[in-house]
Design an enzyme around this catalytic site. Sequence first.
Site, PDB file in Angstrom:
ATOM      1  N   ARG A  95      69.141 -18.227 -31.926  1.00  0.00           N
ATOM      2  CA  ARG A  95      67.680 -18.589 -31.690  1.00  0.00           C
ATOM      3  C   ARG A  95      67.153 -17.097 -31.747  1.00  0.00           C
ATOM      4  NH1 ARG A  95      65.439 -23.313 -27.552  1.00  0.00           N
ATOM      5  NH2 ARG A  95      66.093 -24.765 -29.103  1.00  0.00           N
ATOM      6  N   LYS A 100      72.350 -41.310 -24.066  1.00  0.00           N
ATOM      7  CA  LYS A 100      72.024 -42.000 -24.040  1.00  0.00           C
ATOM      8  C   LYS A 100      71.106 -43.137 -25.180  1.00  0.00           C
ATOM      9  CE  LYS A 100      70.242 -40.754 -19.357  1.00  0.00           C
ATOM     10  NZ  LYS A 100      68.997 -40.907 -18.786  1.00  0.00           N
ATOM     11  N   GLY A 122      70.981 -29.751 -30.618  1.00  0.00           N
ATOM     12  CA  GLY A 122      71.661 -29.589 -29.367  1.00  0.00           C
ATOM     13  C   GLY A 122      73.103 -29.321 -29.337  1.00  0.00           C
ATOM     14  N   GLY A 139      65.522 -30.997 -28.681  1.00  0.00           N
ATOM     15  CA  GLY A 139      63.666 -32.468 -28.451  1.00  0.00           C
ATOM     16  C   GLY A 139      63.590 -32.125 -30.022  1.00  0.00           C
TER      17      GLY A 139
HETATM   18  C1  3PG Z   1      64.157 -26.314 -26.412  1.00  0.00           C
HETATM   19  O1  3PG Z   1      64.577 -25.907 -26.166  1.00  0.00           O
HETATM   20  O2  3PG Z   1      64.578 -27.999 -27.351  1.00  0.00           O
HETATM   21  C2  3PG Z   1      63.056 -26.056 -26.744  1.00  0.00           C
HETATM   22  O3  3PG Z   1      62.516 -24.683 -26.267  1.00  0.00           O
HETATM   23  C3  3PG Z   1      62.022 -26.530 -26.095  1.00  0.00           C
HETATM   24  O4  3PG Z   1      61.859 -26.074 -24.390  1.00  0.00           O
HETATM   25  P1  3PG Z   1      60.913 -27.116 -23.195  1.00  0.00           P
HETATM   26  O5  3PG Z   1      61.775 -28.562 -23.267  1.00  0.00           O
HETATM   27  O6  3PG Z   1      61.168 -27.144 -22.404  1.00  0.00           O
HETATM   28  O7  3PG Z   1      59.601 -27.309 -23.973  1.00  0.00           O
END
Ligand code: 3PG
Length: 403
Positions: free
Chosen positions: A40, A202, A359, A382
């Site tokens: 990142r 899930k 992910g 996310g």
């Molecule tokens: C992540 O790693 O998905 C982002 O940096 C967002 O982090 P968070 O889910 O703690 O908001």
Amino acid sequence: MNKLTVRDLDVREKRILVRVDFNVPLQEHGDHFHVGDDTRIREALPTINYLREHGAKTILMSHLGRPKGQRVEKYSLRPVGGHLHGLLDHPVLFSHDIIGEIPEKIIASMGAGDVVLLENLRFQPEEEANDPVFARALAGLGDLYVNDAFGTAHRAHASTAGITKFVSKSAMGFLMEKELKYLHEELDRPAKPFVVIMGGAKVSDKIDVLKALMKKADAILIGGAMANTFFQAQGVPVGKSKVESDKLDLARDLVETARTSNVRLLLPVDVRETQEIKAGATVRNTTRLSPQSGVADGWLAVDIGSATESLFQEEIGKAKTILWNGPMGIFEIPEFSHGTFAIAKAMAESDGVTVVGGGDSVTAVEQAGLADKMTFISTGGGASLELLEGKELPGVAALTDKD
Ligand code: 3PG
């Protein structure tokens, strides 16, 4: 995407506030921390370098972890600043305070091309609360705002959304632009056949994204523990595998939606099973799954099986666009990683557009040493799911529209 980009800003001699996503793993070494996977940080370099080369003063802001509005030393961004210094080969100043006199003084001392990193924004509860007073104070540190934090663009926080109300112009950085190009534009009108591979634990986490992708995909291949819920819904024995037993109707509903949408939903035809989740455990391939023959009693599914690998590889081989999100099994344990790596390899060999959507599948592709063979790998977890679900990301929506 009709939003300003960093190229549209006149940044020379200006103080540019840049929201980055430096939420990276830190490893403890004695009394200090080192950055683990720095993807990142490296992905933010094009924007940072552009700003430096164009004579801007760059003020970097990020969160790290979830310290819940408290100063928690293990979530300090200081080690990240040190790591960035090495990558840029230029000092990165660090402000222990996020707003107020300390960062103001540091920024006032900066010359063109200099960089400062503010301490973890989430040390202040106002960040996640999207507090306007805090957002205004952040905005006051700079002249213009750039959001390059794709991984956090699904959060409406002070540094991703609120701040844009208090600056004259807000633009996206190069990483944000690239993420939207692949995950939004490219997948909006994908070259066909479009094959989606979905895995992970899930099914309940993936309902919305599966439904959204059923509008575009030709085939959806399901793997990982989420497949167990589909098996159980179809009466296939699952042994002691993880199942979301309250989601059986949902699984049936997804199968039905796929049928009416003319999307082929492919479940594993066999799995690899074990008696215990640990390295070195015995693993065996089941026979073809059916209501008469499934995972054995006392065993659990930990990976897709070899026949499924061939089936999925064939689908991937025929596709012009492939999106992958979620591993096929517990790939962290070598004995259960075969199916996940087989998918990574099939994608690497594809001539189509290959997109890895954030992910654990990103980790798998990296572990397989195949990252540079993919068309695009997202830095968002996310955020990429929400974008694929068709949701508007607050961190993008808040940016200034192009005229
Ligand atoms: C992540 O790693 O998905 C982002 O940096 C967002 O982090 P968070 O889910 O703690 O908001």
